[in-house]
Design a protein around this motif. Structure first.
Motif, PDB file in Angstrom:
ATOM      1  N   VAL A  26       0.865  -1.180   0.000  1.00 53.36           N
ATOM      2  CA  VAL A  26       0.000   0.000   0.000  1.00 53.36           C
ATOM      3  C   VAL A  26       0.904   1.234   0.000  1.00 53.36           C
ATOM      4  O   VAL A  26       0.987   1.956  -0.968  1.00 53.36           O
ATOM      5  N   ASP A  27       1.558   1.440   1.118  1.00 55.24           N
ATOM      6  CA  ASP A  27       2.586   2.464   1.263  1.00 55.24           C
ATOM      7  C   ASP A  27       3.432   2.066   2.458  1.00 55.24           C
ATOM      8  O   ASP A  27       3.038   1.210   3.249  1.00 55.24           O
ATOM      9  N   GLY A  28       4.604   2.657   2.593  1.00 55.15           N
ATOM     10  CA  GLY A  28       5.534   2.266   3.646  1.00 55.15           C
ATOM     11  C   GLY A  28       4.927   2.231   5.040  1.00 55.15           C
ATOM     12  O   GLY A  28       4.993   1.206   5.728  1.00 55.15           O
ATOM     13  N   PRO A  29       4.308   3.329   5.498  1.00 57.30           N
ATOM     14  CA  PRO A  29       3.751   3.329   6.854  1.00 57.30           C
ATOM     15  C   PRO A  29       2.628   2.295   7.052  1.00 57.30           C
ATOM     16  O   PRO A  29       2.556   1.658   8.095  1.00 57.30           O
ATOM     17  N   SER A  30       1.782   2.139   6.055  1.00 59.32           N
ATOM     18  CA  SER A  30       0.692   1.159   6.174  1.00 59.32           C
ATOM     19  C   SER A  30       1.238  -0.262   6.227  1.00 59.32           C
ATOM     20  O   SER A  30       0.777  -1.096   7.011  1.00 59.32           O
ATOM     21  N   ASP A  31       2.215  -0.553   5.361  1.00 55.48           N
ATOM     22  CA  ASP A  31       2.832  -1.880   5.358  1.00 55.48           C
ATOM     23  C   ASP A  31       3.510  -2.164   6.697  1.00 55.48           C
ATOM     24  O   ASP A  31       3.383  -3.262   7.244  1.00 55.48           O
ATOM     25  N   GLU A  32       4.233  -1.187   7.222  1.00 55.35           N
ATOM     26  CA  GLU A  32       4.908  -1.359   8.512  1.00 55.35           C
ATOM     27  C   GLU A  32       3.905  -1.579   9.638  1.00 55.35           C
ATOM     28  O   GLU A  32       4.140  -2.383  10.543  1.00 55.35           O
ATOM     29  N   ALA A  33       2.771  -0.874   9.597  1.00 56.29           N
ATOM     30  CA  ALA A  33       1.742  -1.052  10.625  1.00 56.29           C
ATOM     31  C   ALA A  33       1.180  -2.476  10.579  1.00 56.29           C
ATOM     32  O   ALA A  33       0.969  -3.101  11.623  1.00 56.29           O
ATOM     33  N   MET A  34       0.951  -2.999   9.370  1.00 56.35           N
ATOM     34  CA  MET A  34       0.436  -4.369   9.238  1.00 56.35           C
ATOM     35  C   MET A  34       1.483  -5.372   9.715  1.00 56.35           C
ATOM     36  O   MET A  34       1.167  -6.304  10.459  1.00 56.35           O
ATOM     37  N   LEU A  35       2.732  -5.195   9.322  1.00 51.03           N
ATOM     38  CA  LEU A  35       3.792  -6.101   9.774  1.00 51.03           C
ATOM     39  C   LEU A  35       3.953  -6.050  11.290  1.00 51.03           C
ATOM     40  O   LEU A  35       4.208  -7.074  11.928  1.00 51.03           O
ATOM     41  N   ASP A  36       3.780  -4.879  11.868  1.00 50.46           N
ATOM     42  CA  ASP A  36       3.860  -4.748  13.322  1.00 50.46           C
ATOM     43  C   ASP A  36       2.758  -5.565  14.001  1.00 50.46           C
ATOM     44  O   ASP A  36       3.009  -6.274  14.976  1.00 50.46           O
ATOM     45  N   LEU A  37       1.530  -5.503  13.473  1.00 47.47           N
ATOM     46  CA  LEU A  37       0.434  -6.305  14.039  1.00 47.47           C
ATOM     47  C   LEU A  37       0.726  -7.800  13.913  1.00 47.47           C
ATOM     48  O   LEU A  37       0.476  -8.572  14.843  1.00 47.47           O
ATOM     49  N   LEU A  38       1.264  -8.218  12.769  1.00 47.74           N
ATOM     50  CA  LEU A  38       1.575  -9.630  12.551  1.00 47.74           C
ATOM     51  C   LEU A  38       2.733 -10.091  13.434  1.00 47.74           C
ATOM     52  O   LEU A  38       2.758 -11.231  13.884  1.00 47.74           O
ATOM     53  N   THR A  39       3.683  -9.202  13.707  1.00 48.29           N
ATOM     54  CA  THR A  39       4.775  -9.519  14.616  1.00 48.29           C
ATOM     55  C   THR A  39       4.258  -9.664  16.046  1.00 48.29           C
ATOM     56  O   THR A  39       4.653 -10.582  16.772  1.00 48.29           O
ATOM     57  N   LYS A  40       3.360  -8.780  16.449  1.00 50.13           N
ATOM     58  CA  LYS A  40       2.778  -8.858  17.796  1.00 50.13           C
ATOM     59  C   LYS A  40       2.002 -10.157  17.978  1.00 50.13           C
ATOM     60  O   LYS A  40       1.987 -10.721  19.074  1.00 50.13           O
ATOM     61  N   ALA A  41       1.369 -10.632  16.924  1.00 56.29           N
ATOM     62  CA  ALA A  41       0.654 -11.916  17.016  1.00 56.29           C
ATOM     63  C   ALA A  41       1.622 -13.043  17.357  1.00 56.29           C
ATOM     64  O   ALA A  41       1.311 -13.914  18.174  1.00 56.29           O
ATOM     65  N   VAL A  42       2.802 -13.032  16.751  1.00 58.16           N
ATOM     66  CA  VAL A  42       3.816 -14.056  17.050  1.00 58.16           C
ATOM     67  C   VAL A  42       4.295 -13.898  18.490  1.00 58.16           C
ATOM     68  O   VAL A  42       4.423 -14.884  19.231  1.00 58.16           O
ATOM     69  N   GLN A  43       4.543 -12.673  18.908  1.00 52.98           N
ATOM     70  CA  GLN A  43       5.007 -12.427  20.280  1.00 52.98           C
ATOM     71  C   GLN A  43       3.983 -12.902  21.305  1.00 52.98           C
ATOM     72  O   GLN A  43       4.344 -13.357  22.388  1.00 52.98           O
ATOM     73  N   ARG A  44       2.718 -12.838  20.961  1.00 54.57           N
ATOM     74  CA  ARG A  44       1.645 -13.281  21.873  1.00 54.57           C
ATOM     75  C   ARG A  44       1.311 -14.756  21.696  1.00 54.57           C
ATOM     76  O   ARG A  44       0.359 -15.256  22.278  1.00 54.57           O
ATOM     77  N   ARG A  45       2.109 -15.444  20.853  1.00 58.36           N
ATOM     78  CA  ARG A  45       1.933 -16.887  20.600  1.00 58.36           C
ATOM     79  C   ARG A  45       0.609 -17.194  19.903  1.00 58.36           C
ATOM     80  O   ARG A  45       0.041 -18.263  20.094  1.00 58.36           O
ATOM     81  N   HIS A  46       0.131 -16.286  19.084  1.00 60.90           N
ATOM     82  CA  HIS A  46      -1.047 -16.544  18.259  1.00 60.90           C
ATOM     83  C   HIS A  46      -0.572 -17.192  16.961  1.00 60.90           C
ATOM     84  O   HIS A  46      -0.626 -16.606  15.891  1.00 60.90           O
ATOM     85  N   THR A  47      -0.056 -18.408  17.105  1.00 61.24           N
ATOM     86  CA  THR A  47       0.517 -19.140  15.982  1.00 61.24           C
ATOM     87  C   THR A  47       0.168 -20.618  16.108  1.00 61.24           C
ATOM     88  O   THR A  47      -0.184 -21.091  17.183  1.00 61.24           O
TER      89      THR A  47
END
Length: 127
Positions: A26-47
């Motif tokens: 989409v754009d840099g900030p939007s992509d980073e925001a989505m990747l941040d949410l997906l990273t937090k899911a891993v940190q919370r063991r939502h895998t």
């Protein structure tokens, strides 16, 4: 049955490949925001895929779905899905892994899927 978020495995893999790549989805900030949410899911063991400690990859970003299909008994209806950006441990190579609507009896029922992905990554990297 109509759905607002339905997508195929191929479409999901394409989306995650764009997110994992260098070109903006989409754009840099939007992509980073989505990747941040997906990273937090891993940190919370939502895998699901990292339930097998013998695999040679680690999850970087992940999105899971646990739900039901609308046929069969309640036990047959429980399914799991995951889309993930993973990194192979020895080389640092990144891959996108996606599975969809796998019958889910318990966390151990995902283990064979992670082993198939692990073997496919190894065959690709070390033919």
């Amino acid at each position: 049955m109509p759905t607002a978020q339905g997508t195929s495995v191929r479409q999901t893999a394409r989306l995650f490949t764009f997110l994992a790549g260098d070109a903006p989805l989409v754009d840099g900030p939007s992509d980073e925001a989505m990747l941040d949410l997906l990273t937090k899911a891993v940190q919370r063991r939502h895998t699901f895929l990292d339930r097998d400690t013998t695999v040679q990859f680690g999850l970087l970003q992940s999105k899971i779905r646990f739900g039901s299909v609308h046929t069969g008994t309640p036990t047959q209806q429980a399914v799991a899905s995951e889309a993930a950006i993973v990194q192979e441990n020895s080389t640092g190579s990144r891959f996108v892994l996606v599975f969809q609507d796998l019958p889910f009896a318990n966390s151990a029922s995902i283990k064979p899927v992670s082993q198939v992905f692990d073997a496919a990554i190894a065959a690709f990297l070390f033919p």
